[in-house]
Write a protein that holds these residues in place. Structure first.
Motif, PDB file in Angstrom:
ATOM      1  N   LEU A  91       0.817  -1.222   0.000  1.00 45.66           N
ATOM      2  CA  LEU A  91       0.000   0.000   0.000  1.00 45.66           C
ATOM      3  C   LEU A  91       0.846   1.267   0.000  1.00 45.66           C
ATOM      4  O   LEU A  91       0.343   2.344   0.323  1.00 45.66           O
ATOM      5  CB  LEU A  91      -0.925   0.006   1.225  1.00 45.66           C
ATOM      6  CG  LEU A  91      -2.182  -0.861   1.121  1.00 45.66           C
ATOM      7  CD1 LEU A  91      -2.826  -1.044   2.494  1.00 45.66           C
ATOM      8  CD2 LEU A  91      -3.179  -0.218   0.162  1.00 45.66           C
ATOM      9  N   SER A  92       2.117   1.148  -0.366  1.00 44.45           N
ATOM     10  CA  SER A  92       2.977   2.337  -0.335  1.00 44.45           C
ATOM     11  C   SER A  92       2.724   3.211  -1.552  1.00 44.45           C
ATOM     12  O   SER A  92       2.450   2.714  -2.653  1.00 44.45           O
ATOM     13  CB  SER A  92       4.451   1.933  -0.280  1.00 44.45           C
ATOM     14  OG  SER A  92       4.814   1.282  -1.476  1.00 44.45           O
ATOM     15  N   ARG A 132       3.602   2.614   8.971  1.00 45.23           N
ATOM     16  CA  ARG A 132       3.368   3.349   7.719  1.00 45.23           C
ATOM     17  C   ARG A 132       4.616   3.307   6.833  1.00 45.23           C
ATOM     18  O   ARG A 132       5.741   3.349   7.323  1.00 45.23           O
ATOM     19  CB  ARG A 132       3.007   4.798   8.027  1.00 45.23           C
ATOM     20  CG  ARG A 132       2.567   5.607   6.808  1.00 45.23           C
ATOM     21  CD  ARG A 132       2.197   7.022   7.211  1.00 45.23           C
ATOM     22  NE  ARG A 132       3.373   7.767   7.658  1.00 45.23           N
ATOM     23  CZ  ARG A 132       3.335   8.895   8.366  1.00 45.23           C
ATOM     24  NH1 ARG A 132       2.164   9.385   8.747  1.00 45.23           N
ATOM     25  NH2 ARG A 132       4.444   9.517   8.710  1.00 45.23           N
ATOM     26  N   TRP A 145       0.835   6.396   2.287  1.00 43.85           N
ATOM     27  CA  TRP A 145      -0.105   5.405   1.774  1.00 43.85           C
ATOM     28  C   TRP A 145      -0.424   5.646   0.300  1.00 43.85           C
ATOM     29  O   TRP A 145      -0.303   6.774  -0.194  1.00 43.85           O
ATOM     30  CB  TRP A 145      -1.402   5.428   2.590  1.00 43.85           C
ATOM     31  CG  TRP A 145      -1.191   5.210   4.063  1.00 43.85           C
ATOM     32  CD1 TRP A 145      -1.335   6.128   5.059  1.00 43.85           C
ATOM     33  CD2 TRP A 145      -0.777   3.991   4.690  1.00 43.85           C
ATOM     34  NE1 TRP A 145      -1.048   5.579   6.272  1.00 43.85           N
ATOM     35  CE2 TRP A 145      -0.697   4.257   6.081  1.00 43.85           C
ATOM     36  CE3 TRP A 145      -0.453   2.723   4.228  1.00 43.85           C
ATOM     37  CZ2 TRP A 145      -0.315   3.294   7.005  1.00 43.85           C
ATOM     38  CZ3 TRP A 145      -0.079   1.751   5.145  1.00 43.85           C
ATOM     39  CH2 TRP A 145      -0.014   2.040   6.514  1.00 43.85           C
ATOM     40  N   MET A 154      -9.042   5.421   1.381  1.00 44.06           N
ATOM     41  CA  MET A 154      -8.634   4.319   2.253  1.00 44.06           C
ATOM     42  C   MET A 154      -9.817   3.851   3.103  1.00 44.06           C
ATOM     43  O   MET A 154     -10.030   2.635   3.281  1.00 44.06           O
ATOM     44  CB  MET A 154      -7.478   4.746   3.143  1.00 44.06           C
ATOM     45  CG  MET A 154      -6.921   3.625   4.020  1.00 44.06           C
ATOM     46  SD  MET A 154      -6.053   2.357   3.074  1.00 44.06           S
ATOM     47  CE  MET A 154      -4.428   3.130   2.960  1.00 44.06           C
ATOM     48  N   SER A 211       2.580  -3.933   8.636  1.00 43.84           N
ATOM     49  CA  SER A 211       2.000  -2.983   7.683  1.00 43.84           C
ATOM     50  C   SER A 211       0.832  -3.615   6.932  1.00 43.84           C
ATOM     51  O   SER A 211       0.938  -4.761   6.468  1.00 43.84           O
ATOM     52  CB  SER A 211       3.075  -2.533   6.691  1.00 43.84           C
ATOM     53  OG  SER A 211       2.562  -1.539   5.829  1.00 43.84           O
TER      54      SER A 211
END
Length: 664
Positions: free
Chosen positions: A335-336, A359, A364, A371, A389
Motif C-alpha cells: 500500500l505504499s 506506515r 499510503w 482508504m 504494515s
C-alpha cells in the motif's frame, strides 16, 4: 455547356508529387508560381526553421537516399487484375491478397486506403547477404555505391585507402546496407500515409539492420513516436561463438503517440496462467466444501508444481496464492505510495489495537477518504497488530490483463511445424508464428474488433492467419490486406511464394470455418485475390506506329474485361476494393453501382439511342436510393460511336444532377 469527362489516369492522390505541390500551394501560395516551387520564397516563409540544404543535421544518410524518397512520390502506373477463381468467397469477403511488387501496390492502394489502416505488421528481408528480389531500379552495385559515395572518380578509379581485406569488407557491407535502406525507405513513406492517426506499425528485424532501421523509422515516423523495441528470444544456437543469439526484434512506432495518449490507449495482454489458476482455485473451492483455509492450502500445494511460465507471469508462490471466503483468488499487494505527498502521510489505526499501523516512508497509496472506502469494502488486510504494515487485497479475476511485456521467449520451430502440417509441405521455411502476431496485433489495436491490418511483406500469410484466428475468438470483423511479391519458389507444386500465401489462407480458413458455431458463423474466412499488371490503358511508347488512327481507336489493352476496368477505376478514384457492388445489364453491357457513390459503364458502340438508354438507367438507379454524397460516373473513353453520342450522354447526366464525369 456540358461537363467534360476527365480521364481517371490524370487524377492524383495523397503523398504523390502533384498532390504534395497542391498542398504547398494552398499553404504557401507565394512560394508556388506556375506549378513550380520557389525554394527561396518557401525558406523565407518558414523563417529560421528552414535549414539550408548544406547544413549539418543529425540523422541517417546514405548514397541514393534522395532517389529512394522520390520513388515514394511517384503516381502508380499499373493496375490490379481481379482473380475470383483463385479467391475464397469473392462476393462476401473483405480481405485482400495482392501478388506483385509491394512498392507499386502500395502506391495503388494509397488513394483508397490513406488514413484507414489500424495496424501494419511487416517482416521485411533481414539483409543477410542474399540478393534482393525487390528491384525499384535503384539498387546499386558495389561500384555504383562507391561512386555515389565519392569513393571513385569519374573514370571509376578507387579513391580511398589501401585495398585491404578490411576495407573491401567495409565497402561491400556499405553497399548492401545502402541497397536495403533504399528498398525500405519509399515503402515506409507510403505506409505512413496509409496509417490512421491512431495507427501503429510493427517491423520485425534482426541484428544486421536493427540500428539502421531504428534511425530510418525515426526519420519516417518521428523519434517522438517510437513506442517499443520488442525482443523475441528464440531457441538460440548451442555452437555459437559469442552468445547463443536467436534474437529477433520488433520495432513499434505510432503514427502519433500524442493521439494514442489523448485517448488513453493501453496495450495489454492476458496474464499468463490467469485462467489456469482461477480454474484450479475453483476446483479446490468445491472439493473443500467452500472452506477458504483448506482451499488455500490446496492452491499453495498446486503452485509448487505449477508450470514455469505461469509462475513467472503471476509471481508464483508470492503472487495469487490465497482463496477468500467467497472462493475468489487474491494476492496481498503493498500500500505504499510511489510518490510521497503530504496528504498521504496520515495515521491508519489498527482495527483491534487502535494504534497507528506501521506506515511506509513514502505514505499510503490512497488518500484518507479512499482508504476508508477500501476498508469498508474489505480490501485492506491488517496484520495481527499495528507492527505489521497493512496490505491491499487484489483479486485475480479483476486483473486478468497486464501491460504487454516487451521481452518474451518462444521457440520458432513450432511455427514451422504447424505450417508443414497445414500445407502437407515444407515449401516455406521459417514462417512467423501467427499466434505471436495475433497477440501483438490485438494488443496494439487495443482489441479493436474491426481493425484493418496490412502486411506488405506477407510471406506465407502468417498475418492473415492471425487475423482470422482473432476474429474466430471474439466474433470480430477485422480485415487484412496482404501483399506478396511473385518470388519464385518452385517446390512441391508451388511456383511462387504468393501461391503459398494463398494456399495457406485457404487451408487456415477451412480449418477456422470447421470450428465455427452458430454464434460465429459470420466470421470472414475468405479473401479476394488480385495480381499486379500493366494499366488497362495503353501507354504511348513514343513511336510513330501508335499514331495510326485505326490502332488508336481503342486505347485499352486487348483482352482486358470490364471487371478489370472497374478495379482500375476504383484504384484511381480511391475507392475501397471491397465496397459493396451491384450490377445490371443495360444496352448490352454491365452497369456497375458501387454503394451509390460511383457508377461505371464500359460498354462499346454506344449510339445516341444507347446513350439515352444508359443515362435513363443511371438516373433511375440513383433515385431508388438517393444519398447525400456526390455521385461519380465513369465511362469508357472510346465507347461512343461519335462525339454526338458522348455529348448527348453528358448533357443528359448534367441535367439529371450528376456533377462528376470521368473516363478511362
Amino acid at each position: 455547356m456540358t461537363l467534360d469527362f476527365e480521364p481517371v489516369s490524370e487524377l492524383t492522390g495523397p503523398g504523390e508529387a502533384k498532390s504534395n505541390l497542391d498542398v504547398l500551394a494552398r499553404l504557401f501560395p507565394d512560394a508556388v508560381v506556375d506549378g513550380t516551387v520557389d525554394v527561396d520564397v518557401l525558406r523565407d516563409l518558414l523563417g529560421d526553421e528552414a535549414a539550408l540544404s548544406s547544413a549539418e543535421a543529425f540523422g541517417l544518410r546514405w548514397p541514393g537516399m534522395a532517389e529512394a524518397r522520390r520513388l515514394s512520390t511517384l503516381p502508380p502506373t499499373s493496375t490490379l487484375l481481379p482473380k475470383p477463381g483463385e479467391s475464397v468467397d469473392w462476393d462476401t469477403t473483405r480481405n485482400i491478397v495482392v501478388e506483385g511488387d509491394n512498392l507499386e501496390v502500395l502506391r495503388l492502394l494509397r488513394r483508397g486506403y490513406s488514413n484507414k489502416v489500424d495496424v501494419i505488421y511487416i517482416d521485411p528481408p533481414y539483409n543477410t547477404g542474399n540478393d534482393f528480389v525487390y528491384d525499384d531500379k535503384r539498387t546499386t552495385s558495389q561500384a555504383e555505391h562507391e561512386t555515389a559515395a565519392g569513393q571513385r572518380d569519374d573514370e571509376g578509379a578507387l579513391q580511398t585507402g589501401e585495398e585491404s581485406d578490411r576495407a573491401q569488407d567495409r565497402k561491400a557491407g556499405a553497399s548492401r546496407h545502402t541497397a536495403w535502406l533504399s528498398m525500405m525507405y519509399p515503402r515506409l513513406l507510403v505506409a505512413y500515409h496509409l496509417l490512421k492517426e491512431t495507427g501503429v506499425i510493427i517491423v520485425a528485424i534482426d541484428d544486421t539492420e536493427h540500428a539502421r532501421l531504428k534511425l530510418l523509422m525515426d526519420r519516417v515516423f518521428g523519434a517522438e513516436n517510437f513506442a517499443a523495441n520488442v525482443v523475441w528470444q528464440g531457441s538460440g544456437r548451442g555452437d555459437a561463438r559469442f552468445t547463443s543469439a536467436g534474437i529477433d526484434y520488433m520495432l513499434i512506432y505510432a503514427k502519433s503517440k500524442t493521439a494514442l495518449i489523448q485517448r488513453d490507449a493501453r496495450w495489454t495482454e492476458e496474464k499468463v496462467g490467469g485462467t489456469e489458476v482461477i480454474a484450479a482455485a475453483r476446483k479446490f473451492w468445491e472439493e473443500s466444501g467452500h472452506d477458504p483455509v483448506a482451499a488455500t492450502k490446496a492452491l499453495q500445494n498446486w503452485w509448487k508444481s505449477a508450470p514455469q511460465d505461469i509462475a513467472k507471469g503471476l509471481g508464483g508462490s508470492r503472487g495469487y496464492k490465497e482463496i477468500d471466503e467467497n472462493g475468489r483468488v487474491f494476492s496481498r499487494d503493498n500500500l505504499s505510495s510511489p510518490n510521497p505527498r503530504e496528504n498521504l502521510m496520515y495515521d491508519l489505526p489498527h482495527p483491534v489495537t487502535g494504534l497507528p499501523t506501521r506506515r511506509h516512508s513514502s505514505g499510503w497509496r490512497y488518500s484518507r477518504e479512499t482508504m476508508a472506502q477500501k476498508i469498508d469494502e474489505g480490501r485492506i488486510l491488517f496484520g495481527e497488530d499495528e507492527t505489521v504494515s497493512p496490505r491491499y487485497k487484489r483479486f485475480l479475476d479483476e486483473h486478468e490483463d497486464q501491460p504487454i511485456r516487451p521481452v518474451f521467449e518462444r521457440d520458432r520451430a513450432s511455427s514451422g511445424l504447424q505450417l508443414r502440417r497445414l500445407l502437407d509441405s515444407d515449401a516455406f521455411e521459417y514462417p512467423k508464428d501467427h499466434t505471436v502476431l495475433a497477440k501483438w496485433i490485438n494488443s496494439v489495436s487495443e482489441s479493436k474488433t474491426d481493425a484493418v491490418v496490412l502486411d506488405f511483406f506477407a510471406g506465407s500469410g502468417s498475418t492473415g492467419h492471425a487475423v482470422m484466428d482473432l476474429n474466430a475468438a471474439d466474433k470480430g470483423s477485422r480485415r487484412y490486406i496482404l501483399v506478396q511479391l511473385d518470388e519464385p519458389v518452385e517446390k512441391d507444386g508451388y511456383d511462387t511464394i504468393a501461391d503459398i500465401t494463398r494456399e495457406r489462407l485457404r487451408r487456415a480458413g477451412d480449418q477456422s470455418a470447421s470450428k465455427l458455431t452458430l454464434d460465429t458463423a459470420d466470421v470472414d474466412t475468405g479473401f479476394r485475390s488480385y495480381r499486379l499488371a500493366s494499366s488497362n490503358v495503353k501507354a504511348w511508347d513514343g513511336t510513330a506506329d501508335q499514331l495510326d488512327l485505326l490502332e488508336a481507336a481503342d486505347n485499352l489493352v486487348t483482352g482486358r474485361t470490364t471487371d478489370d476496368l472497374l478495379v482500375e477505376t476504383m484504384l484511381r478514384q480511391g475507392v475501397d476494393l471491397t465496397t459493396p457492388l451491384e450490377t445490371r445489364e443495360v444496352a448490352g453491357s454491365s452497369l456497375y453501382n458501387l454503394a451509390g457513390t460511383l457508377f461505371a459503364y464500359f460498354g462499346i458502340d454506344i449510339t445516341v439511342e444507347r446513350a439515352n438508354e444508359v443515362a435513363k438507367a443511371l438516373v433511375a438507379w440513383r433515385d431508388e436510393d438517393p444519398g447525400d454524397a456526390d455521385t461519380t460516373v465513369v465511362v469508357r473513353d472510346t465507347g461512343f460511336v461519335d462525339s454526338s453520342a458522348k455529348l448527348n450522354f453528358a448533357a443528359a447526366l448534367e441535367q439529371a444532377g450528376f456533377t462528376t464525369l470521368r473516363s478511362i
